[in-house]
Structures are given as structure tokens and as C-alpha cells.
Design a protein around this motif. Sequence first.
Motif, PDB file in Angstrom:
ATOM      1  N   SER A   1      -2.263  59.619   6.107  1.00  0.00           N
ATOM      2  CA  SER A   1      -1.242  60.276   6.400  1.00  0.00           C
ATOM      3  C   SER A   1      -0.561  60.584   4.968  1.00  0.00           C
ATOM      4  O   SER A   1      -0.161  59.741   4.258  1.00  0.00           O
ATOM      5  CB  SER A   1      -0.258  59.693   7.288  1.00  0.00           C
ATOM      6  OG  SER A   1       1.191  60.362   7.366  1.00  0.00           O
TER       7      SER A   1
ATOM      8  N   ARG B   1       2.911  58.754   4.960  1.00  0.00           N
ATOM      9  CA  ARG B   1       2.757  57.385   4.618  1.00  0.00           C
ATOM     10  C   ARG B   1       2.783  56.955   3.203  1.00  0.00           C
ATOM     11  O   ARG B   1       3.204  56.193   2.785  1.00  0.00           O
ATOM     12  CB  ARG B   1       1.530  56.887   5.850  1.00  0.00           C
ATOM     13  CG  ARG B   1       1.707  55.401   5.956  1.00  0.00           C
ATOM     14  CD  ARG B   1       0.663  54.683   6.664  1.00  0.00           C
ATOM     15  NE  ARG B   1       0.750  53.256   7.121  1.00  0.00           N
ATOM     16  CZ  ARG B   1      -0.077  52.539   7.551  1.00  0.00           C
ATOM     17  NH1 ARG B   1      -1.548  53.014   7.892  1.00  0.00           N
ATOM     18  NH2 ARG B   1       0.172  51.202   7.694  1.00  0.00           N
TER      19      ARG B   1
ATOM     20  N   GLN C   1      11.622  67.855  19.741  1.00  0.00           N
ATOM     21  CA  GLN C   1      10.439  67.448  19.327  1.00  0.00           C
ATOM     22  C   GLN C   1      10.037  68.728  18.226  1.00  0.00           C
ATOM     23  O   GLN C   1       9.465  68.189  17.216  1.00  0.00           O
ATOM     24  CB  GLN C   1       9.526  67.681  20.500  1.00  0.00           C
ATOM     25  CG  GLN C   1       8.031  67.156  19.959  1.00  0.00           C
ATOM     26  CD  GLN C   1       7.057  66.969  21.211  1.00  0.00           C
ATOM     27  OE1 GLN C   1       7.419  67.006  22.313  1.00  0.00           O
ATOM     28  NE2 GLN C   1       5.683  66.554  20.755  1.00  0.00           N
TER      29      GLN C   1
ATOM     30  N   VAL D   1      12.225  68.004  14.966  1.00  0.00           N
ATOM     31  CA  VAL D   1      11.567  66.965  14.117  1.00  0.00           C
ATOM     32  C   VAL D   1      10.353  67.427  13.581  1.00  0.00           C
ATOM     33  O   VAL D   1      10.168  66.944  12.382  1.00  0.00           O
ATOM     34  CB  VAL D   1      11.533  65.776  15.136  1.00  0.00           C
ATOM     35  CG1 VAL D   1      10.865  64.425  14.486  1.00  0.00           C
ATOM     36  CG2 VAL D   1      12.698  65.306  15.773  1.00  0.00           C
ATOM     37  N   THR D   2       9.373  67.690  14.269  1.00  0.00           N
ATOM     38  CA  THR D   2       8.170  68.232  13.561  1.00  0.00           C
ATOM     39  C   THR D   2       8.213  69.402  12.398  1.00  0.00           C
ATOM     40  O   THR D   2       7.401  68.906  11.185  1.00  0.00           O
ATOM     41  CB  THR D   2       7.203  68.795  14.692  1.00  0.00           C
ATOM     42  OG1 THR D   2       7.011  67.774  15.579  1.00  0.00           O
ATOM     43  CG2 THR D   2       5.860  69.217  14.069  1.00  0.00           C
TER      44      THR D   2
ATOM     45  N   SER E   1       6.373  61.544   7.575  1.00  0.00           N
ATOM     46  CA  SER E   1       6.039  61.595   9.006  1.00  0.00           C
ATOM     47  C   SER E   1       7.054  62.025  10.059  1.00  0.00           C
ATOM     48  O   SER E   1       8.158  61.714   9.691  1.00  0.00           O
ATOM     49  CB  SER E   1       5.471  60.066   9.256  1.00  0.00           C
ATOM     50  OG  SER E   1       6.879  59.207   9.441  1.00  0.00           O
ATOM     51  N   LYS E   2       6.872  62.379  11.152  1.00  0.00           N
ATOM     52  CA  LYS E   2       7.628  62.479  12.241  1.00  0.00           C
ATOM     53  C   LYS E   2       8.605  61.549  12.497  1.00  0.00           C
ATOM     54  O   LYS E   2       9.428  61.502  13.083  1.00  0.00           O
ATOM     55  CB  LYS E   2       6.817  63.175  13.454  1.00  0.00           C
ATOM     56  CG  LYS E   2       6.291  64.593  13.196  1.00  0.00           C
ATOM     57  CD  LYS E   2       5.528  65.027  14.416  1.00  0.00           C
ATOM     58  CE  LYS E   2       4.295  64.376  14.755  1.00  0.00           C
ATOM     59  NZ  LYS E   2       3.637  65.081  15.920  1.00  0.00           N
ATOM     60  N   GLN E   3       7.971  60.213  12.629  1.00  0.00           N
ATOM     61  CA  GLN E   3       8.953  59.013  12.815  1.00  0.00           C
ATOM     62  C   GLN E   3       9.695  58.813  11.784  1.00  0.00           C
ATOM     63  O   GLN E   3      10.767  58.611  12.151  1.00  0.00           O
ATOM     64  CB  GLN E   3       7.712  57.920  12.906  1.00  0.00           C
ATOM     65  CG  GLN E   3       8.459  56.678  13.117  1.00  0.00           C
ATOM     66  CD  GLN E   3       7.584  55.360  13.026  1.00  0.00           C
ATOM     67  OE1 GLN E   3       6.515  55.548  12.553  1.00  0.00           O
ATOM     68  NE2 GLN E   3       7.985  54.321  13.808  1.00  0.00           N
ATOM     69  N   ALA E   4       9.235  58.911  10.529  1.00  0.00           N
ATOM     70  CA  ALA E   4      10.549  58.803   9.528  1.00  0.00           C
ATOM     71  C   ALA E   4      11.471  59.818   9.654  1.00  0.00           C
ATOM     72  O   ALA E   4      12.702  59.564   9.527  1.00  0.00           O
ATOM     73  CB  ALA E   4       9.719  58.722   8.125  1.00  0.00           C
TER      74      ALA E   4
ATOM     75  N   ARG F   1      12.570  61.421  12.448  1.00  0.00           N
ATOM     76  CA  ARG F   1      13.285  60.955  13.481  1.00  0.00           C
ATOM     77  C   ARG F   1      14.391  60.068  13.407  1.00  0.00           C
ATOM     78  O   ARG F   1      15.460  59.982  13.717  1.00  0.00           O
ATOM     79  CB  ARG F   1      12.290  60.763  14.965  1.00  0.00           C
ATOM     80  CG  ARG F   1      13.175  60.464  16.264  1.00  0.00           C
ATOM     81  CD  ARG F   1      12.118  60.124  17.339  1.00  0.00           C
ATOM     82  NE  ARG F   1      11.147  61.113  17.617  1.00  0.00           N
ATOM     83  CZ  ARG F   1       9.819  61.230  17.012  1.00  0.00           C
ATOM     84  NH1 ARG F   1       9.380  59.868  16.601  1.00  0.00           N
ATOM     85  NH2 ARG F   1       8.887  62.212  17.429  1.00  0.00           N
ATOM     86  N   ILE F   2      13.771  58.884  12.525  1.00  0.00           N
ATOM     87  CA  ILE F   2      14.693  57.788  12.248  1.00  0.00           C
ATOM     88  C   ILE F   2      15.772  58.061  11.431  1.00  0.00           C
ATOM     89  O   ILE F   2      17.154  57.462  11.735  1.00  0.00           O
ATOM     90  CB  ILE F   2      13.874  56.531  11.804  1.00  0.00           C
ATOM     91  CG1 ILE F   2      12.914  56.049  12.906  1.00  0.00           C
ATOM     92  CG2 ILE F   2      14.895  55.499  11.095  1.00  0.00           C
ATOM     93  CD1 ILE F   2      12.059  55.110  12.221  1.00  0.00           C
TER      94      ILE F   2
ATOM     95  N   GLU G   1      18.460  60.368  13.569  1.00  0.00           N
ATOM     96  CA  GLU G   1      19.124  59.530  14.435  1.00  0.00           C
ATOM     97  C   GLU G   1      19.911  58.452  13.668  1.00  0.00           C
ATOM     98  O   GLU G   1      21.189  58.582  14.019  1.00  0.00           O
ATOM     99  CB  GLU G   1      18.307  58.613  15.286  1.00  0.00           C
ATOM    100  CG  GLU G   1      17.382  59.501  16.378  1.00  0.00           C
ATOM    101  CD  GLU G   1      16.310  58.510  16.977  1.00  0.00           C
ATOM    102  OE1 GLU G   1      15.937  57.152  16.596  1.00  0.00           O
ATOM    103  OE2 GLU G   1      15.652  59.015  17.964  1.00  0.00           O
TER     104      GLU G   1
END
Length: 205
Positions: free
Chosen positions: A101, A104, A178, A181-182, A191-194, A196-197, A200
Amino acid sequence: MRTRYYREQVLEGIAREVITAYDQSLYHGVPTMIPIEDIIEAQGLTLEFQCLRKTGSVLGETIFDDGGAVIYDRDIPGYTIIEVKSGTILIDDSLCGEDSSTGRLRFTCAHELAHWLLHKELYSGTGESAAMVTESSITQSQNNTLETQANLLGAILLMPRPQLKRCFYRLRPGRDRQRLVTDMADVFQVSKQAMRIRLENQQLL
């Protein structure tokens, strides 16, 4: 080794200084990917890619003193010690693979730069390095605190608050959570996770 605690507002200020020193438009212009590898080199640091551990448990390592660093040499195969200078950031070469990724890799680079910016005084002269390890490898409470600080500053460096908000309000119309975020993750190349966090954390989601 005494741990220094940083408020998030202070970390935002550190990120602003680092980014604007490199290129003010990255902070004040159109939201875009932060060139974290170029910024690392602009800080006078050396970025080097090695196989850090056979198990993949260490993704990055920041060197604060001249000396040696342990890496895994696939040609031996086995562990060996290489000579490294203070200001070297080692990144596990598995993050450069075709299937890895980009987000990452970029976050690991930002995390290690954050260690240098925040923890140089703590580590310099100790002969120890700051390593980004997989979650299952983190056990000591002090290391948890230092890693949390590096994670937060790393996220701020890649997604500066003013740019994050500009991008959010520009892209929000017509997008569900969704998709937003993407698309924002694509803009900042995280990353999508990063993403999103970070959203938030800023109470934007």
C-alpha cells in the motif's frame, strides 16, 4: 528516558512549520498529496530501504546516533549489522513491493519523521533507535506513548488540518460517507483507514 507530552495543537504547529518551510502552497494552496519523502530529505535526513526483520515486525526505524543497525540480509540469509549515521530513517523494503500500500509506506515515512522531530532529544546519546513495529510487538507503556505521539504527528503531516478541511468541504456535496473518505484518501495518498481516523478526530465525520 523521560517522556515529553505534546498537545495536539502543538503538533499541528510543528507540522505547519515543517510543511511551510518546504513549500507554503502545500499548506495554503489547493489540497494535494504531501511529498513526505522529499520533506524528509529537505530536513537533512537520509531515507534508506532495507529488510529490517525477517518476520516483518518492524516497518521503520529512526537512527539518532552514528553506529550500527540490525537488518535481515536475504543473501546470507541471516541478520547482520550495517553502519548508519545519525539522521537515517530506515524503511522496510516490503513496503515498496508492487502489492504493498502506498498509504502504508507514506504513513511509515511520516511516522519516522515524527520520531525525529519529537523525540530526538530523548534518544540522542542513548544508542537506541525509535522503531515502528506491528501492534502485536508493542508492549511497554512508554513506547506506547511515544508511538502514539509519532502516529498523531505523522497523520497531521500527511493530512494538515487546513487542507483536510478545505478538501472535506469541497468534496462533501453529493457524496456519502464512504465515498467521501475514499476520494479524500486518494487526494492525500493515504489509506482509507488513516483518512477516516483523521476526519473523525477532527469531528468531520
